[in-house]
Design an enzyme around this catalytic site. Structure first.
Site, PDB file in Angstrom:
ATOM      1  N   ARG A 125       0.757  -1.235   0.015  1.00 32.68           N
ATOM      2  CA  ARG A 125       0.141   0.186  -0.061  1.00 32.68           C
ATOM      3  C   ARG A 125       0.937   1.093  -0.109  1.00 32.68           C
ATOM      4  O   ARG A 125       2.230   1.280   0.189  1.00 32.68           O
ATOM      5  CB  ARG A 125      -1.161   0.034   1.234  1.00 32.68           C
ATOM      6  CG  ARG A 125      -0.597  -0.329   2.572  1.00 32.68           C
ATOM      7  CD  ARG A 125       0.110   0.307   3.392  1.00 32.68           C
ATOM      8  NE  ARG A 125       0.099   1.953   3.341  1.00 32.68           N
ATOM      9  CZ  ARG A 125       0.988   2.720   3.515  1.00 32.68           C
ATOM     10  NH1 ARG A 125       2.443   2.095   3.580  1.00 32.68           N
ATOM     11  NH2 ARG A 125       0.968   4.000   3.474  1.00 32.68           N
ATOM     12  N   GLY A 126       0.275   2.428  -0.297  1.00 37.63           N
ATOM     13  CA  GLY A 126       1.052   3.663  -0.334  1.00 37.63           C
ATOM     14  C   GLY A 126       1.110   4.191  -1.674  1.00 37.63           C
ATOM     15  O   GLY A 126       1.414   3.015  -2.627  1.00 37.63           O
ATOM     16  N   ALA A 127       0.980   5.346  -2.130  1.00 34.78           N
ATOM     17  CA  ALA A 127       0.790   5.626  -3.422  1.00 34.78           C
ATOM     18  C   ALA A 127       1.958   5.072  -4.483  1.00 34.78           C
ATOM     19  O   ALA A 127       1.722   4.571  -5.393  1.00 34.78           O
ATOM     20  CB  ALA A 127       0.706   7.242  -3.722  1.00 34.78           C
ATOM     21  N   ARG A 160      -7.442   0.013  -7.172  1.00 29.82           N
ATOM     22  CA  ARG A 160      -7.479   0.992  -5.974  1.00 29.82           C
ATOM     23  C   ARG A 160      -7.898   2.234  -6.809  1.00 29.82           C
ATOM     24  O   ARG A 160      -7.198   2.528  -7.792  1.00 29.82           O
ATOM     25  CB  ARG A 160      -6.332   0.978  -4.868  1.00 29.82           C
ATOM     26  CG  ARG A 160      -6.369  -0.155  -4.165  1.00 29.82           C
ATOM     27  CD  ARG A 160      -5.393   0.186  -2.990  1.00 29.82           C
ATOM     28  NE  ARG A 160      -6.026   0.918  -2.070  1.00 29.82           N
ATOM     29  CZ  ARG A 160      -5.357   1.535  -0.927  1.00 29.82           C
ATOM     30  NH1 ARG A 160      -4.041   1.272  -0.843  1.00 29.82           N
ATOM     31  NH2 ARG A 160      -5.938   2.491  -0.314  1.00 29.82           N
ATOM     32  N   GLN A 219      -2.112   3.327   9.898  1.00 32.53           N
ATOM     33  CA  GLN A 219      -0.601   3.399   8.987  1.00 32.53           C
ATOM     34  C   GLN A 219       0.418   4.240   9.875  1.00 32.53           C
ATOM     35  O   GLN A 219       1.657   3.880   9.671  1.00 32.53           O
ATOM     36  CB  GLN A 219      -0.666   3.857   7.717  1.00 32.53           C
ATOM     37  CG  GLN A 219      -1.687   3.174   6.753  1.00 32.53           C
ATOM     38  CD  GLN A 219      -3.043   3.098   6.556  1.00 32.53           C
ATOM     39  OE1 GLN A 219      -3.607   3.821   7.787  1.00 32.53           O
ATOM     40  NE2 GLN A 219      -3.801   3.186   5.596  1.00 32.53           N
ATOM     41  N   ASP A 229      -1.862  11.281  -2.498  1.00 26.47           N
ATOM     42  CA  ASP A 229      -2.112  10.138  -3.475  1.00 26.47           C
ATOM     43  C   ASP A 229      -2.254  10.620  -4.657  1.00 26.47           C
ATOM     44  O   ASP A 229      -2.049   9.822  -6.004  1.00 26.47           O
ATOM     45  CB  ASP A 229      -3.156   9.482  -3.096  1.00 26.47           C
ATOM     46  CG  ASP A 229      -2.806   8.647  -1.801  1.00 26.47           C
ATOM     47  OD1 ASP A 229      -2.981   9.386  -0.564  1.00 26.47           O
ATOM     48  OD2 ASP A 229      -2.376   7.432  -1.663  1.00 26.47           O
ATOM     49  N   ASN A 261      -4.849  12.888   0.062  1.00 30.17           N
ATOM     50  CA  ASN A 261      -4.079  11.991   1.027  1.00 30.17           C
ATOM     51  C   ASN A 261      -5.212  11.432   1.906  1.00 30.17           C
ATOM     52  O   ASN A 261      -6.257  11.613   2.035  1.00 30.17           O
ATOM     53  CB  ASN A 261      -3.245  12.907   1.609  1.00 30.17           C
ATOM     54  CG  ASN A 261      -2.022  12.271   2.153  1.00 30.17           C
ATOM     55  OD1 ASN A 261      -1.543  11.347   1.576  1.00 30.17           O
ATOM     56  ND2 ASN A 261      -1.804  12.300   3.227  1.00 30.17           N
ATOM     57  N   LYS A 262      -4.494  10.789   2.832  1.00 30.20           N
ATOM     58  CA  LYS A 262      -5.215   9.888   3.808  1.00 30.20           C
ATOM     59  C   LYS A 262      -6.151  10.711   4.549  1.00 30.20           C
ATOM     60  O   LYS A 262      -6.192  11.794   5.041  1.00 30.20           O
ATOM     61  CB  LYS A 262      -4.220   9.121   4.573  1.00 30.20           C
ATOM     62  CG  LYS A 262      -4.703   8.249   5.834  1.00 30.20           C
ATOM     63  CD  LYS A 262      -5.658   7.050   5.401  1.00 30.20           C
ATOM     64  CE  LYS A 262      -4.768   6.098   4.218  1.00 30.20           C
ATOM     65  NZ  LYS A 262      -5.892   5.161   3.655  1.00 30.20           N
TER      66      LYS A 262
HETATM   67  O1  MRU Z   1      -4.630   3.668   2.014  1.00 31.14           O
HETATM   68  P1  MRU Z   1      -3.025   3.774   1.862  1.00 31.14           P
HETATM   69  O2  MRU Z   1      -2.132   3.231   3.027  1.00 31.14           O
HETATM   70  O3  MRU Z   1      -2.634   2.926   0.486  1.00 31.14           O
HETATM   71  O4  MRU Z   1      -2.964   5.204   1.718  1.00 31.14           O
HETATM   72  C1  MRU Z   1      -2.212   5.899   0.951  1.00 31.14           C
HETATM   73  C2  MRU Z   1      -0.925   6.613   1.737  1.00 31.14           C
HETATM   74  O5  MRU Z   1      -0.182   6.054   1.927  1.00 31.14           O
HETATM   75  C3  MRU Z   1      -1.337   7.945   1.995  1.00 31.14           C
HETATM   76  O6  MRU Z   1      -2.305   8.543   2.031  1.00 31.14           O
HETATM   77  C4  MRU Z   1       0.041   8.763   2.355  1.00 31.14           C
HETATM   78  O7  MRU Z   1      -0.043   9.638   3.291  1.00 31.14           O
HETATM   79  C5  MRU Z   1       0.374   9.142   0.849  1.00 31.14           C
HETATM   80  S1  MRU Z   1       0.961   8.352  -0.465  1.00 31.14           S
HETATM   81  C6  MRU Z   1       2.535   7.800   0.115  1.00 31.14           C
END
Ligand code: MRU
Length: 340
Positions: free
Chosen positions: A51-53, A85, A184, A225, A235-236
């Site tokens: 996970r993570g962009a 996603r 996270q 993201d 973003n999250k």
């Molecule tokens: O749902 P996730 O854990 O994939 O969330 C994405 C992220 O990791 C965050 O939004 C993050 O702050 C930015 S993307 C590196």
């Protein structure tokens, strides 16, 4: 980044297999998950093993390459990959680039996927160098979610400047939002910072206002993201709230992201699709007991429903600057040339 002294990347490819650190098991167990075909890589994106962009961008690129290499129906694979996603721009950036290369040959698809992963890693390194210049000695930095090396191939975005400042001996301290519902921040960002020896403290998501009011936060750095052409940034969930607070208390609020996150075809934040995730993420929590056994338990009133939007959009006017690998930009300067 190093785990117990060994250098790891978050995700990589060996022949036709995609390997990744299993982020669902962290911070309690460190293990490597293997995906032998594109469908397995898609499943790993959906269930957030990766996970993570930036990391899901690399995963999508590798999945697309796997589809070409195994002579699968690549149009179908492309649709499957793009539906894993919806919010992060890097996922589409990677799948489309690899698809375009794969039309010529499977070898070119794999090379394009490897290039994207390397580009992602190099962007993180440069974001660290440029972002470090914004960090004053002794700075107390608030971050949200995980935009560290686990969210990319290596280095990270929001945490890359943090690592650079720590290495430069700036005596920084990081406040880590726990980042409910999946945690996270508490699970992944804290694990990363602990591994790197960066002084940090996990705080409840709703404690940021108090810390800011008490003058305990000097700057906020989060990831993104997807960044729309007007500078609005998804973003999250919870990021918007931190940005509004930072504005109120006159604290600089930075978004750190590679330029591949900037989407010039998305005009404003209103055009960004916000992923909704399972109610169970809100209603239940997973962790280990004192004996190290993993459990998932209900933490809400039985029978009550939950709403679980995974992202929110921070308006450009709340963002002090965008730390990209090509420079620290302001909203009016996100040009198409940065979103190749
Ligand atoms: O749902 P996730 O854990 O994939 O969330 C994405 C992220 O990791 C965050 O939004 C993050 O702050 C930015 S993307 C590196």
């Amino acid at each position: 980044m190093k785990v117990n002294g060994v250098h790891y990347k978050t995700i990589w490819m060996e022949s036709a297999e995609v390997l990744m650190i299993d982020q669902n098991k962290l911070p309690f167990e460190f293990s490597i998950h293997r995906c032998s075909d594109y469908k397995a890589t898609c499943r790993a994106i959906v269930n957030m093993t990766v996970r993570g962009a930036g990391a899901i961008g690399a995963a999508a690129g590798f999945a697309m390459a796997q589809a070409f290499m195994s002579k699968a129906d690549t149009e179908k694979a492309r649709l499957e990959i793009n539906s894993t996603r919806p919010t992060a721009r890097d996922l589409f950036y990677a799948s489309e680039k690899v698809f375009a290369a794969g039309v010529h040959s499977p070898a070119l698809a794999q090379q394009a996927a490897l290039d994207i992963a390397l580009e992602n890693e190099n962007a993180g390194r440069n974001i660290g160098i440029l972002g470090n210049e914004l960090i004053k000695p002794g700075a107390r930095i608030l971050t949200h979610c995980n935009a560290g090396w686990l969210a990319f191939v290596d280095y990270g975005s929001a945490l890359a400047p943090v690592y650079a400042a720590h290495k430069a001996g700036k005596n920084i301290h990081v406040y880590v939002d726990e980042t409910r519902p999946r945690g996270q921040g508490a699970r992944l960002t804290a694990w990363e910072l602990h591994n790197e020896g960066v002084p940090h403290t996990i705080i409840p998501d709703n404690a940021a206002a108090l810390l800011m009011a008490k003058g305990m936060i000097d700057m906020v750095i989060t990831g993104a993201d997807r960044i729309a052409s007007n500078g609005d940034a998804a973003n999250k969930i919870g990021t918007l709230e931190k940005a509004i607070l930072a504005k109120h208390y006159g604290i600089p609020f930075y978004i750190a992201a590679p330029s591949s996150t900037i989407d010039m075809n998305t005009l404003t934040g209103n055009d960004i699709i916000i992923e909704e995730r399972s109610q169970d993420e809100v209603l239940k929590q997973t962790g280990i007991d004192d004996h190290g056994n993993m459990h998932t338990i209900l933490v809400a009133s039985p029978g009550s429903p939950a709403y679980n939007p995974a992202f929110d959009v921070t308006l450009a006017e709340l963002i002090t600057g965008y730390i990209t690998e090509k420079g620290v930009l302001t909203a009016g300067h996100l040009t198409p040339s940065l979103s190749s």
